[in-house]
Design a protein around this motif. Structure first.
Motif, PDB file in Angstrom:
ATOM      1  N   LYS A 128      -5.191 -53.815 -60.199  1.00 30.26           N
ATOM      2  CA  LYS A 128      -4.312 -52.809 -60.775  1.00 30.26           C
ATOM      3  C   LYS A 128      -4.195 -51.655 -59.787  1.00 30.26           C
ATOM      4  O   LYS A 128      -5.176 -51.288 -59.131  1.00 30.26           O
ATOM      5  CB  LYS A 128      -4.864 -52.300 -62.108  1.00 30.26           C
ATOM      6  N   VAL A 129      -2.994 -51.092 -59.692  1.00 30.87           N
ATOM      7  CA  VAL A 129      -2.800 -49.913 -58.866  1.00 30.87           C
ATOM      8  C   VAL A 129      -2.165 -48.821 -59.723  1.00 30.87           C
ATOM      9  O   VAL A 129      -1.390 -49.109 -60.637  1.00 30.87           O
ATOM     10  CB  VAL A 129      -1.927 -50.196 -57.622  1.00 30.87           C
ATOM     11  N   SER A 130      -2.518 -47.577 -59.430  1.00 30.08           N
ATOM     12  CA  SER A 130      -1.942 -46.439 -60.135  1.00 30.08           C
ATOM     13  C   SER A 130      -1.336 -45.479 -59.122  1.00 30.08           C
ATOM     14  O   SER A 130      -1.600 -45.563 -57.916  1.00 30.08           O
ATOM     15  CB  SER A 130      -3.008 -45.733 -60.987  1.00 30.08           C
ATOM     16  N   PHE A 131      -0.535 -44.566 -59.626  1.00 32.39           N
ATOM     17  CA  PHE A 131       0.262 -43.687 -58.767  1.00 32.39           C
ATOM     18  C   PHE A 131      -0.040 -42.227 -59.111  1.00 32.39           C
ATOM     19  O   PHE A 131      -0.180 -41.876 -60.297  1.00 32.39           O
ATOM     20  CB  PHE A 131       1.749 -44.009 -58.930  1.00 32.39           C
ATOM     21  N   THR A 136      -0.563 -32.459 -50.779  1.00 31.13           N
ATOM     22  CA  THR A 136       0.496 -31.965 -49.896  1.00 31.13           C
ATOM     23  C   THR A 136       1.562 -33.034 -49.726  1.00 31.13           C
ATOM     24  O   THR A 136       1.267 -34.226 -49.678  1.00 31.13           O
ATOM     25  CB  THR A 136      -0.063 -31.562 -48.516  1.00 31.13           C
ATOM     26  N   PHE A 137       2.813 -32.589 -49.608  1.00 27.74           N
ATOM     27  CA  PHE A 137       3.932 -33.512 -49.479  1.00 27.74           C
ATOM     28  C   PHE A 137       5.155 -32.744 -49.016  1.00 27.74           C
ATOM     29  O   PHE A 137       5.260 -31.534 -49.191  1.00 27.74           O
ATOM     30  CB  PHE A 137       4.223 -34.225 -50.810  1.00 27.74           C
ATOM     31  N   ASP A 138       6.096 -33.479 -48.412  1.00 27.32           N
ATOM     32  CA  ASP A 138       7.331 -32.855 -47.943  1.00 27.32           C
ATOM     33  C   ASP A 138       8.560 -33.462 -48.594  1.00 27.32           C
ATOM     34  O   ASP A 138       9.680 -33.160 -48.210  1.00 27.32           O
ATOM     35  CB  ASP A 138       7.450 -32.919 -46.421  1.00 27.32           C
ATOM     36  N   SER A 139       8.369 -34.337 -49.563  1.00 26.52           N
ATOM     37  CA  SER A 139       9.474 -34.925 -50.309  1.00 26.52           C
ATOM     38  C   SER A 139       9.108 -34.914 -51.790  1.00 26.52           C
ATOM     39  O   SER A 139       7.971 -35.252 -52.150  1.00 26.52           O
ATOM     40  CB  SER A 139       9.720 -36.371 -49.852  1.00 26.52           C
ATOM     41  N   PRO A 140      10.046 -34.533 -52.663  1.00 25.67           N
ATOM     42  CA  PRO A 140       9.707 -34.407 -54.088  1.00 25.67           C
ATOM     43  C   PRO A 140       9.363 -35.721 -54.754  1.00 25.67           C
ATOM     44  O   PRO A 140       8.768 -35.729 -55.835  1.00 25.67           O
ATOM     45  CB  PRO A 140      10.980 -33.797 -54.695  1.00 25.67           C
ATOM     46  N   GLY A 141       9.731 -36.846 -54.145  1.00 21.16           N
ATOM     47  CA  GLY A 141       9.412 -38.140 -54.739  1.00 21.16           C
ATOM     48  C   GLY A 141       8.080 -38.712 -54.311  1.00 21.16           C
ATOM     49  O   GLY A 141       7.740 -39.839 -54.697  1.00 21.16           O
ATOM     50  N   THR A 142       7.297 -37.971 -53.546  1.00 23.47           N
ATOM     51  CA  THR A 142       6.070 -38.517 -52.954  1.00 23.47           C
ATOM     52  C   THR A 142       5.044 -38.916 -54.010  1.00 23.47           C
ATOM     53  O   THR A 142       4.737 -38.156 -54.930  1.00 23.47           O
ATOM     54  CB  THR A 142       5.432 -37.501 -52.003  1.00 23.47           C
ATOM     55  N   LEU A 143       4.486 -40.110 -53.833  1.00 25.61           N
ATOM     56  CA  LEU A 143       3.394 -40.588 -54.669  1.00 25.61           C
ATOM     57  C   LEU A 143       2.328 -41.243 -53.787  1.00 25.61           C
ATOM     58  O   LEU A 143       2.655 -41.943 -52.834  1.00 25.61           O
ATOM     59  CB  LEU A 143       3.885 -41.625 -55.682  1.00 25.61           C
ATOM     60  N   ALA A 144       1.074 -40.997 -54.124  1.00 25.55           N
ATOM     61  CA  ALA A 144      -0.029 -41.741 -53.533  1.00 25.55           C
ATOM     62  C   ALA A 144      -0.288 -42.970 -54.395  1.00 25.55           C
ATOM     63  O   ALA A 144       0.048 -42.998 -55.582  1.00 25.55           O
ATOM     64  CB  ALA A 144      -1.277 -40.872 -53.462  1.00 25.55           C
ATOM     65  N   VAL A 145      -0.884 -43.984 -53.795  1.00 25.29           N
ATOM     66  CA  VAL A 145      -1.159 -45.251 -54.481  1.00 25.29           C
ATOM     67  C   VAL A 145      -2.670 -45.468 -54.472  1.00 25.29           C
ATOM     68  O   VAL A 145      -3.313 -45.369 -53.420  1.00 25.29           O
ATOM     69  CB  VAL A 145      -0.465 -46.433 -53.769  1.00 25.29           C
ATOM     70  N   PHE A 146      -3.236 -45.791 -55.645  1.00 26.15           N
ATOM     71  CA  PHE A 146      -4.679 -46.018 -55.729  1.00 26.15           C
ATOM     72  C   PHE A 146      -4.955 -47.441 -56.196  1.00 26.15           C
ATOM     73  O   PHE A 146      -4.507 -47.860 -57.267  1.00 26.15           O
ATOM     74  CB  PHE A 146      -5.328 -45.031 -56.696  1.00 26.15           C
ATOM     75  N   ASP A 147      -5.684 -48.185 -55.367  1.00 29.26           N
ATOM     76  CA  ASP A 147      -6.107 -49.543 -55.691  1.00 29.26           C
ATOM     77  C   ASP A 147      -7.457 -49.462 -56.391  1.00 29.26           C
ATOM     78  O   ASP A 147      -8.474 -49.146 -55.766  1.00 29.26           O
ATOM     79  CB  ASP A 147      -6.201 -50.375 -54.408  1.00 29.26           C
TER      80      ASP A 147
END
Length: 276
Positions: A128-131, A136-147
């Protein structure tokens, strides 16, 4: 492009961009293999041919199932449409804002997209992965992904650095140079950090830290594991207390363009690439 393993069933597809007067900014995508392989980001346009050759050396196009685009910047989307063409079973996973912005340049098949937000979870076969929203980010759509299976945080641009020479693991870098570059990159991509409420910013850091990642894989940094993850979180917590960072006004533009030209020439002789 020489790939390397960063964990079980996990490989980095590394590149770099020269940053005038600063060093090299790593530019990494990652392939998470398993029951349903997932590619996290899709490389730079300038590296397109080398990137795809490296990717298909690690996974058969028919087996690739997911392409997680952490945000729509071009250093994360360079081979996206060509990968979709070669991997008919793959779907894009991204935020709705990123999808809208990608659609300005690319023709994205709507039936091959899964949109997610911070807090979303999906199953990719045996894991399963979560978001999550990275600090910090430079785009409003940025998401990190966690495995959740391996405890790996794919942190997008966040937690990256600029180094004199790229390295695979944070332990191979000089600690002072790593954290100096860390302070530069995380303020450069997010100059708004000098304006934010520090307490609210720290909540984002704590939310990511509470995932207890075993490793952090930034698109713009070496692998960070073990105790160094704590040091990484502490360094991020300091960012809103630092002054805004801006590049010097006296950057040698010719030298910068020469550096990028030299970087592009070996891997991609024709860098004027058609758009779909």
């Amino acid at each position: 492009m020489e790939t390397y393993a960063v964990g079980p069933e996990l490989h980095a597809l590394p590149s770099a961009l020269p940053i005038p007067d600063s060093g090299l900014q790593p530019v990494n995508a990652y392939l998470l293999r398993g029951e349903q392989p997932m590619l996290v980001d899709a490389g730079m346009p300038v590296d397109r041919d080398a990137f795809e050759e490296a990717l298909w050396s690690l996974v058969d196009p028919a087996d690739l199932r997911w392409i997680a685009i952490t945000h729509d910047d071009r250093d994360h989307t360079g081979s996206l449409t060509r990968i979709l063409d070669h991997a008919p079973g793959a779907k894009i996973v991204t935020n709705g804002i990123s999808l809208t912005r990608l659609s300005e340049e690319f023709e994205i098949p709507r039936g091959r997209v899964v949109t997610v937000n911070s807090g979303s979870r999906i199953s990719i076969g045996d894991r399963k992965v979560s978001f999550h929203r990275p600090p910090t980010f430079d785009s409003p759509g940025t998401l990190a992904v966690f495995d959740h299976e391996a405890g790996t945080l794919f942190s997008s641009d966040s937690f990256g650095t600029v180094l004199p020479e790229t390295v695979q693991h944070v332990g191979d870098a000089d600690a002072k140079e790593f954290f100096e570059g860390f302070d530069v990159l995380n303020r450069a991509i997010a100059p708004w950090t000098a304006l934010v409420d520090a307490e609210k910013f720290l909540r984002t850091v704590h939310a990511v830290s509470s995932l207890s990642p075993a490793r952090v894989l930034s698109a713009h940094g070496p692998t960070v594991e073990g105790r160094m993850v704590t040091s990484l979180m502490e360094a991020m917590a300091r960012i809103p207390f630092l002054p805004a960072w801006l590049p010097g006004a006296d950057v040698d533009l010719e030298a910068a363009l020469d550096a990028h030209g030299a970087r592009a020439a070996p891997d991609c002789p024709g860098t004027r690439l058609s758009r779909r």
